[in-house]
Design an enzyme around this catalytic site. Structure first.
Site, PDB file in Angstrom:
ATOM      1  N   ASP A 135       0.804  -1.267  -0.091  1.00 20.85           N
ATOM      2  CA  ASP A 135      -0.041   0.058  -0.072  1.00 20.85           C
ATOM      3  C   ASP A 135       0.951   1.386  -0.166  1.00 20.85           C
ATOM      4  O   ASP A 135       0.367   2.266   0.060  1.00 20.85           O
ATOM      5  CB  ASP A 135      -0.718  -0.115   1.198  1.00 20.85           C
ATOM      6  N   CYS A 245     -19.480   0.940  -0.095  1.00 23.77           N
ATOM      7  CA  CYS A 245     -19.327   0.618  -1.631  1.00 23.77           C
ATOM      8  C   CYS A 245     -18.895  -1.058  -1.566  1.00 23.77           C
ATOM      9  O   CYS A 245     -19.265  -1.859  -2.232  1.00 23.77           O
ATOM     10  CB  CYS A 245     -18.426   1.129  -2.407  1.00 23.77           C
TER      11      CYS A 245
END
Length: 356
Positions: A135, A245
């Site tokens: 990340d 989401c």
């Protein structure tokens, strides 16, 4: 240096990755990411907001050879962090504020970096040179992971795996070793657009298109200054990230609880009220979140978010705590606390008007 066939090396690598806790380990050839052009266009549109590191690393993200010259393969790894729906109900109790699932437990960077270090050492035994990222590196990780078959690109831009759903971290290892590549998996989203419809702020502007400037994860984590006034009501009770989401994805019905106990929910992220968070001084904040990804946004960013959440879900009993926050020497906290006080008072007036 150990000499083995490419097939045998890959089999040993996959076995070792699973042994140390990864849920998936697949290989992509070290080539230009599939959506490099779209990424450049996204930057030119300014849709990355204040994430200037994206622009600084543009060339490297579009050319892995600029990250590790001589790299021949990219090892894509997935690690499940799902804690189950019972834990989700505990963590989403209104006055506690909502924190994205991935941040409930220990800082995933540290957990995964330790595992990547073990794989790096393993590969050095076969003569490989590696660059390991979780990340934080200048690579388009989802493109490479999709090419390796870790999952497919969901319409919210996140990867989806038929076994893990959406609840997994990605990590990548660039290596000079040539490993047998895996094949991508087909897109199984079909006509479903639940993730797009679930976004509270309309940040998913079209399938596979995200305007980060409207995303609640961006607003509560990446944005360093004031949250735009017109978006504060839409943030709701979310104080670090947003899972809406991801929660909406029907593939999550197959998700299993993670084997990694480091990601189990801490009381610091699921057991405190919003008002309790407002009492944190700088030392308290660093102590409470010393092993959490939340520490990244510092006290000023976190309490900014807490004030917005209280403005949306708090009541008059929260005003004294907000008044103390409005006198905080950190201007960012004070500004959002004053906004929250105003919002609570406005709601009270509206409620009285309805009763009358």
């Amino acid at each position: 240096m150990t000499q083995v066939s490419r097939a045998e090396l890959k089999a040993q690598l996959v076995s070792f990755a699973r042994q140390i806790g990864f849920d998936s380990c697949r290989i992509a050839a070290c080539t230009t990411p599939a959506h490099a052009t779209e990424f450049r266009e996204w930057l030119r549109e300014g849709a990355h907001g204040e994430m200037n590191y994206m622009q600084r690393g543009e060339e490297k993200r579009c050319d892995p050879q600029k990250v590790l010259p001589g790299a021949r393969s990219i090892i894509a790894l997935a690690l499940n962090y799902f804690q189950g729906n019972a834990a989700h109900r505990t963590a989403a109790t209104g006055k506690n504020g909502r924190i994205a699932r991935y941040a409930w437990g220990d800082d995933y960077h540290k957990v995964i970096e330790a595992k990547l270090g073990k794989i790096d050492k393993f590969l050095r035994g076969f003569g490989g040179q590696q660059k390991c990222y979780v990340d934080t590196g200048p690579i388009l990780e989802r493109d490479h992971a999709a090419q390796a078959g870790i999952g497919w690109h969901g319409k919210n831009t996140m990867l989806v795996d038929e076994r893990l759903g959406t609840w997994f971290f990605l990590a990548e290892i660039l290596t000079t070793l040539e490993l047998l590549p895996d094949k991508p998996v087909p897109d199984r989203c079909g006509t479903c657009e639940r993730c797009i419809k679930a976004c509270p702020t309309g940040a998913i502007t079209a399938p596979h298109r995200l305007d980060a400037r409207r995303c609640i994860s961006y607003l509560t984590i990446e944005l360093k200054g004031s949250i735009p006034t017109e978006l504060r009501l839409l943030v709701g009770d979310r104080i670090f990230g947003c899972d809406d989401c991801l929660d909406a994805c029907p593939w999550n019905r197959f998700a299993q609880v993670s084997r990694e106990t480091s990601f189990s929910a801490h009381r610091s992220t699921t057991g405190r009220s919003l008002r309790e968070y407002l009492e944190l001084n700088d030392t308290d904040f660093r102590t409470l979140f010393r092993n959490s990804p939340i520490k990244r946004i510092k006290r000023r960013g976190f309490l900014r978010n807490v004030c917005v959440a209280l403005g949306n879900v708090g009541n008059v009993s929260d005003i004294p705590a907000l008044e103390r926050a409005a006198a905080d020497p950190e201007p960012l906290i004070a500004e959002h606390a004053m906004w929250a006080i105003q919002r609570i008072r406005e709601r009270c007036k509206e409620a009285l008007a309805v009763v009358c």
